[in-house]
Design an enzyme around this catalytic site. Structure first.
Site, PDB file in Angstrom:
ATOM      1  N   GLY A  57      37.050  38.380  35.691  1.00 12.66           N
ATOM      2  CA  GLY A  57      35.565  38.412  36.243  1.00 12.66           C
ATOM      3  C   GLY A  57      36.102  38.040  37.661  1.00 12.66           C
ATOM      4  N   GLU A  58      35.144  36.913  38.220  1.00 11.05           N
ATOM      5  CA  GLU A  58      35.382  36.650  39.653  1.00 11.05           C
ATOM      6  C   GLU A  58      35.820  35.227  39.664  1.00 11.05           C
ATOM      7  OE1 GLU A  58      34.928  38.757  42.073  1.00 11.05           O
ATOM      8  OE2 GLU A  58      35.896  37.108  43.329  1.00 11.05           O
ATOM      9  N   CYS A  71      43.530  38.504  34.529  1.00  2.11           N
ATOM     10  CA  CYS A  71      43.032  38.976  35.794  1.00  2.11           C
ATOM     11  C   CYS A  71      42.460  37.660  36.655  1.00  2.11           C
ATOM     12  CB  CYS A  71      42.043  40.092  35.783  1.00  2.11           C
ATOM     13  SG  CYS A  71      41.869  40.940  37.319  1.00  2.11           S
ATOM     14  N   ARG A  88      45.202  37.579  45.552  1.00  3.99           N
ATOM     15  CA  ARG A  88      43.947  38.084  45.156  1.00  3.99           C
ATOM     16  C   ARG A  88      43.790  39.596  45.727  1.00  3.99           C
ATOM     17  NH1 ARG A  88      39.045  34.453  46.167  1.00  3.99           N
ATOM     18  NH2 ARG A  88      38.141  36.245  44.756  1.00  3.99           N
ATOM     19  N   HIS A 122      43.794  43.862  31.990  1.00  5.46           N
ATOM     20  CA  HIS A 122      42.687  43.599  30.960  1.00  5.46           C
ATOM     21  C   HIS A 122      43.017  44.030  29.635  1.00  5.46           C
ATOM     22  CE1 HIS A 122      39.551  41.957  33.824  1.00  5.46           C
ATOM     23  NE2 HIS A 122      40.265  42.928  34.747  1.00  5.46           N
ATOM     24  N   GLU A 169      41.777  43.191  27.104  1.00  3.94           N
ATOM     25  CA  GLU A 169      40.524  43.189  26.194  1.00  3.94           C
ATOM     26  C   GLU A 169      39.894  44.398  26.371  1.00  3.94           C
ATOM     27  OE1 GLU A 169      41.164  41.506  28.946  1.00  3.94           O
ATOM     28  OE2 GLU A 169      39.229  41.626  30.190  1.00  3.94           O
TER      29      GLU A 169
HETATM   30  N1  GLN Z   1      39.392  40.174  42.085  1.00  6.71           N
HETATM   31  C1  GLN Z   1      39.027  38.996  41.112  1.00  6.71           C
HETATM   32  C2  GLN Z   1      39.272  37.757  41.688  1.00  6.71           C
HETATM   33  O1  GLN Z   1      39.793  37.615  42.699  1.00  6.71           O
HETATM   34  C3  GLN Z   1      39.463  39.195  39.956  1.00  6.71           C
HETATM   35  C4  GLN Z   1      39.136  40.802  39.134  1.00  6.71           C
HETATM   36  C5  GLN Z   1      39.089  40.608  37.764  1.00  6.71           C
HETATM   37  O2  GLN Z   1      39.226  39.761  37.002  1.00  6.71           O
HETATM   38  N2  GLN Z   1      38.941  41.716  37.341  1.00  6.71           N
HETATM   39  O3  GLN Z   1      38.750  36.798  41.143  1.00  6.71           O
END
Ligand code: GLN
Length: 192
Positions: A50-51, A82, A109, A175, A177
């Site tokens: 995610g983020e 990720c 990142r 990922h 999943e």
């Molecule tokens: N770019 C995202 C981050 O730095 C990670 C991307 C992802 O989880 N698909 O949090």
């Protein structure tokens, strides 16, 4: 009959529902976790993609850093994918976020650039045999650098580590999943 493994999925932001579905495919029971007490009774934990900045803020607000660290220190597996891998790293570069510091590695990142946001690539030959031919989905993925001596690299893509492990903690920059190949989840759960 033994009961299904109960796996918590941190459900603050990101693709936690996809992990819950992948865990079901791997024969586990997924439990969405938003509070520390929901970790009780979990055999393992997933930190989804995610983020990472948003997930970190949520973890701060919900006071989840220490409980997750304790969960891992008790020896229960924690898989970060990720953004989740970024959160597990000891060091984060390129707009650092507060991480859990559970794996002795640097996560850079968005290291695959902004143009190639997403791609699918097979793992290099010569990694963990259980993952031979695994296809990895990368979405604005971090790059893992400088793994410490306690870190095992289980899979690489183009020479870069994409799945690593230190004790009970596992970090994937891709990922698992998002494909129907349940081998990464199964591998993490094999020791539970
Ligand atoms: N770019 C995202 C981050 O730095 C990670 C991307 C992802 O989880 N698909 O949090």
């Amino acid at each position: 009959m033994t009961r299904a493994k109960r796996v918590g999925v941190l459900a603050i932001q990101g693709d936690f529902e996809a992990h819950a579905a992948a865990l079901a495919r791997a024969g586990a029971e997924a439990v969405l976790v938003r509070r520390a007490k929901e970790l009780d009774g979990c055999d393992a934990l997933v930190l989804p993609g995610g983020e990472s900045t948003t997930i970190a803020k949520g973890m701060e607000r919900l006071a989840l850093y220490e409980p997750v660290q304790e969960f891992a220190r008790s020896g229960k597996p924690v898989l970060g994918t990720c953004a989740g891998a970024i959160l597990l790293a000891a060091r984060v570069e390129n707009h650092p976020v507060r991480s859990l510091g559970l794996i002795d590695v640097t996560a850079v990142r968005n290291a695959y650039g902004t143009q190639v946001d997403s791609f699918v690539a097979p793992v290099d030959r010569g990694g963990a045999p259980a993952l031979d031919g695994l296809r990895c989905v990368f979405i604005r993925a971090p790059r893992l650098r400088d793994p410490g001596p306690g870190v095992e690299v289980l899979a690489r893509v183009d020479g870069a580590p994409v799945l690593i492990r230190q004790g009970p903690c596992w970090a994937a920059t891709f990922h698992p999943e998002l494909t129907d190949d349940a081998r990464v989840h199964a591998l993490v759960l094999s020791g539970v």
